[in-house]
Design an enzyme around this catalytic site. Sequence first.
Site: not given
Length: 341
Positions: A37, A108, A212, A306-307, A321
């Site tokens: 980052k 978090d 990204r 899928f998972k 959070e």
Amino acid sequence: MPVLDQTNKQAVQAYQTFVNTSPFGQITQNIAWQAVKENWEGLYVYVEEAGRIIAAASILIGQGPEGSRFAYCTKGPVMDMQDISLFNQLVTECKKALPEDVYLLKFDPEIKYDEELIQSLTDAGYVILSRNIEALGMHGTIQPRLNMVIHFDKCETRPTSLHDLVPSKIKNKLKKAVKDGVEVTYGNGVEELEAFYTSYETMSKRHGISYRPKVYFEQMQKAFPGTEQMRIYLAKKDGELLSTGVAFKAGDKIWYMYAGSMDTLLYNAPYAVQEAMVQWAIDANCARYDMGGIEAESTEDGLYTFKRNFVREGAVEYLGEIDVVLDQKLYDKVYQEKYNQ
């Protein structure tokens, strides 16, 4: 001193060792994550007892609204959150270290939803964003609150492979991939990154979702060289790229963070990639294999569908959070606008 001196190699090593070996550690709490980052400033705060670190917060500071700044301790802090007194100590040190223009410090931690803990944190003056904003769905919080996680430590006997954990239908898919000649390798070099990004971009465009830029993953690779903490898995058949996955090792888990697949017949290659990454977690004696977030436990959610093939116990609901409000007026304005949309 509770703020890490990044010029002190010994202190940095002690901090990194604590984060990397703590059962509460996360790859995003590793100092190297700041290099991923790059537009954020890193701040590292800790609490010691008898010369030993017992709690740590790796904080990234970025631009906030109206000329302010925002501080985020992603998936942190690294500590037992049941110890409210220790958390209060850590927050006090964080407040001392943060620049004056920071309007909010957000945590978090990856801990299960706990109403008693939420009440204790609320009583201590923190703002909790959890089920109270679940109507906003998966993106109501920065990190998803519902995650699909395989808990090896809850198995009666430790599995030796993914085959020990899944039903016959999925075992057959895994076997079929092998029979069809799908081969899975891993690495963390230029070739692996090129292949991953090709599949990641292809899949994102196919589904019409944002993705990204390649430089993000190049920075990630530079931050975590080698294959001890970061691995890129490639599934190919006869040399043709089919499916990929990026996973990280930190704390007590392997975290499956990114995936990609090509616009072709996949020969169950995504299943083969999962088998290989789960095997990494098993061989590394991890307690968990984290497949990441979902929108909801519903067959209408493709991620869940899928998972769920691999995670038989369903989703884990995380706390959410914890906001440490430093500028109440600005915080009220920002969050009123966000949640009244």
